[in-house]
Scaffold this active site. Sequence first.
Site, mmCIF file in Angstrom:
data_model
loop_
_atom_site.group_PDB
_atom_site.id
_atom_site.type_symbol
_atom_site.label_atom_id
_atom_site.label_comp_id
_atom_site.label_asym_id
_atom_site.label_seq_id
_atom_site.Cartn_x
_atom_site.Cartn_y
_atom_site.Cartn_z
ATOM 1 N N ARG A 1 -68.921 8.936 -53.959
ATOM 2 C CA ARG A 1 -68.404 8.181 -55.092
ATOM 3 C C ARG A 1 -67.252 8.920 -55.756
ATOM 4 O O ARG A 1 -67.299 10.127 -55.912
ATOM 5 C CB ARG A 1 -69.515 7.999 -56.115
ATOM 6 C CG ARG A 1 -69.670 6.581 -56.512
ATOM 7 C CD ARG A 1 -70.856 6.423 -57.372
ATOM 8 N NE ARG A 1 -70.679 5.177 -58.100
ATOM 9 C CZ ARG A 1 -71.466 4.768 -59.065
ATOM 10 N NH1 ARG A 1 -72.464 5.523 -59.449
ATOM 11 N NH2 ARG A 1 -71.247 3.630 -59.667
ATOM 12 N N ARG B 1 -81.716 15.878 -59.448
ATOM 13 C CA ARG B 1 -81.966 14.617 -60.145
ATOM 14 C C ARG B 1 -83.000 13.781 -59.366
ATOM 15 O O ARG B 1 -83.894 13.177 -59.938
ATOM 16 C CB ARG B 1 -80.645 13.841 -60.247
ATOM 17 C CG ARG B 1 -80.422 13.152 -61.579
ATOM 18 C CD ARG B 1 -79.188 12.282 -61.523
ATOM 19 N NE ARG B 1 -77.941 13.033 -61.501
ATOM 20 C CZ ARG B 1 -76.794 12.575 -60.973
ATOM 21 N NH1 ARG B 1 -76.740 11.388 -60.394
ATOM 22 N NH2 ARG B 1 -75.696 13.303 -61.013
#
Length: 211
Positions: free
Chosen positions: A121, A161
């Site tokens: 991304r 995460r």
Amino acid sequence: MNLILLGKPGAGKGFIADILKNEYGFYHISTGALLRKNIAEGTQLGQVANGYMAQGELVPNDLVFDMLKDEIGKMKSKNCVFDGYPRSVLQAKSLAGIVNIDSVLFVDVPDDILIERVLSRKTCLACGNLSEIGQKDTVCKKCGGELVTRADDNLEVVTNRLNVYNESTAPLKEFYADKIVVLDNSGSVEQTKQKLNQIISDLLKKYGENI
Ligand SMILES: [Zn+2]
């Protein structure tokens, strides 16, 4: 029918919520959006929440729950999808006290594919626009600016995460074991849409629409 949307960070929950909202007319209850709305409208709950945030503190769980209760009162007559709540078994139990949850849609992408997607991304240097996951664009679609990989999206951060998410969600998945439906979002957008259509039409047959 009332649904809960669960999914790892980056798994595409937002994309699925949009389809449920726009194509199936679901009432979308996102706790993040709810919080922002209450603050923007200056409701009593919003003002209290704002007080915590101004101090740099987390908004207490009870307060978020009260906003949720308010919102549920407004959506009684619609199919509904919960997004961002519950995040723990404790919250799931509270929610069960005020609304009947028919099914839990778990948006699933294997960790290795998810990591690859998130790392590929890019952000636009000029306007901050985020490229879509899976797109290989080199310039920003909005302004034509240069796209760069996000500095905070390194492997360690993303893996961390995911681990936190997997650990904290495991008990929640167990709690909802008999309600979970897995939506595989590791393929193309079209494949995911087809799978979602099948799942939703099966669920609506089973649980019916809220009227
Ligand atoms: Zn741009």
